[in-house]
Scaffold this active site. Structure first.
Site, PDB file in Angstrom:
ATOM      1  CG  HIS A 121      -0.257  -0.199   2.519  1.00  0.00           C
ATOM      2  ND1 HIS A 121       0.091  -1.454   2.958  1.00  0.00           N
ATOM      3  CD2 HIS A 121       0.160   0.661   3.477  1.00  0.00           C
ATOM      4  CE1 HIS A 121       0.688  -1.347   4.137  1.00  0.00           C
ATOM      5  NE2 HIS A 121       0.757  -0.073   4.466  1.00  0.00           N
TER       6      HIS A 121
ATOM      7  CG  HIS B 158       1.315   5.214   4.019  1.00  0.00           C
ATOM      8  ND1 HIS B 158       0.484   5.155   5.103  1.00  0.00           N
ATOM      9  CD2 HIS B 158       2.009   4.048   4.030  1.00  0.00           C
ATOM     10  CE1 HIS B 158       0.667   4.016   5.763  1.00  0.00           C
ATOM     11  NE2 HIS B 158       1.587   3.329   5.125  1.00  0.00           N
TER      12      HIS B 158
HETATM   13  P1  5GP Z   1       1.833   0.291   7.334  1.00  0.00           P
HETATM   14  O1  5GP Z   1       2.446   0.529   8.677  1.00  0.00           O
HETATM   15  O2  5GP Z   1       1.563  -1.186   7.101  1.00  0.00           O
HETATM   16  O3  5GP Z   1       2.579   0.920   6.212  1.00  0.00           O
HETATM   17  O4  5GP Z   1       0.445   1.044   7.356  1.00  0.00           O
HETATM   18  C1  5GP Z   1      -0.782   0.417   7.513  1.00  0.00           C
HETATM   19  C2  5GP Z   1      -1.822   1.504   7.600  1.00  0.00           C
HETATM   20  O5  5GP Z   1      -3.092   0.887   7.509  1.00  0.00           O
HETATM   21  C3  5GP Z   1      -1.796   2.261   8.933  1.00  0.00           C
HETATM   22  O6  5GP Z   1      -1.579   3.649   8.667  1.00  0.00           O
HETATM   23  C4  5GP Z   1      -3.154   1.973   9.547  1.00  0.00           C
HETATM   24  O7  5GP Z   1      -3.703   3.100  10.194  1.00  0.00           O
HETATM   25  C5  5GP Z   1      -3.985   1.548   8.355  1.00  0.00           C
HETATM   26  N1  5GP Z   1      -5.037   0.593   8.674  1.00  0.00           N
HETATM   27  C6  5GP Z   1      -4.914  -0.543   9.400  1.00  0.00           C
HETATM   28  N2  5GP Z   1      -6.087  -1.202   9.445  1.00  0.00           N
HETATM   29  C7  5GP Z   1      -6.971  -0.468   8.707  1.00  0.00           C
HETATM   30  C8  5GP Z   1      -8.352  -0.635   8.386  1.00  0.00           C
HETATM   31  O8  5GP Z   1      -9.008  -1.605   8.755  1.00  0.00           O
HETATM   32  N3  5GP Z   1      -8.918   0.327   7.614  1.00  0.00           N
HETATM   33  C9  5GP Z   1      -8.217   1.398   7.146  1.00  0.00           C
HETATM   34  N4  5GP Z   1      -8.865   2.276   6.397  1.00  0.00           N
HETATM   35  N5  5GP Z   1      -6.921   1.594   7.442  1.00  0.00           N
HETATM   36  C10 5GP Z   1      -6.297   0.671   8.210  1.00  0.00           C
END
Ligand code: 5GP
Ligand code: ZN
Length: 142
Positions: A99, A101
């Site tokens: 993903h 950001h």
């Molecule tokens: P990572 O640390 O993996 O790069 O970021 C994962 C992101 O996914 C985090 O910013 C977190 O807030 C977001 N996130 C986790 N679970 C969910 C969810 O169920 N729905 C949404 N919309 N965002 C999520």
């Protein structure tokens, strides 16, 4: 991937504030935003890392990122954005579905450039840099 949160969002089993979707990508607001408008762009198919996506899917994800940056910034009156992947657990990736950001940025948001997460820069000798560049160049052209 039944236990993947983002696959469940794609399937509609978990609700999301979707802002854009097409055949291969989806974008929705982050549930725990770092800033107003914090948006995630994902491939609809499950791929854990950036390098796991087929090149066409990676291109589609970037096309969606490119399409969304201005609308995301405009929606919250941001002057710029930090656009980034946490790629791999060691880099802070918590959801194992690739993903991107898009985090809107403001003049006085108290944050810093991506460089700030790395602390002191390593001292790397010129011949080591030559070796690293050579290894990458050899691998990428295979
Ligand atoms: P990572 O640390 O993996 O790069 O970021 C994962 C992101 O996914 C985090 O910013 C977190 O807030 C977001 N996130 C986790 N679970 C969910 C969810 O169920 N729905 C949404 N919309 N965002 C999520
Ligand atoms: Zn997934």
């Amino acid at each position: 991937m039944d236990d993947c949160i983002f696959c469940q969002i794609v399937a509609g089993d978990i609700p999301s504030r979707t802002v854009y979707e097409d055949a291969t990508t989806k974008a929705f607001l982050d549930a725990n935003p770092l800033a107003p408008g914090h948006t995630l762009v994902i491939p609809k198919d499950h791929h854990e890392h950036v390098q796991d996506m087929p090149v066409g899917v990676a291109g589609d994800v970037f096309a969606t990122v490119h399409r969304l940056v201005a609308p995301v910034q405009d929606a919250v009156g941001a002057e710029g954005s930090t656009v980034a992947f946490n790629n791999g657990e060691v880099a802070g990736q918590e959801v194992p579905h690739a993903h991107c950001h898009i985090v809107p940025r403001f003049t006085e948001d108290g944050s810093a450039p991506i460089h700030s997460i790395f602390g002191e820069r390593p001292d790397i000798a010129d011949d080591e840099l030559d070796d690293i560049a050579g290894d990458i160049a050899d691998d990428v052209s295979e």
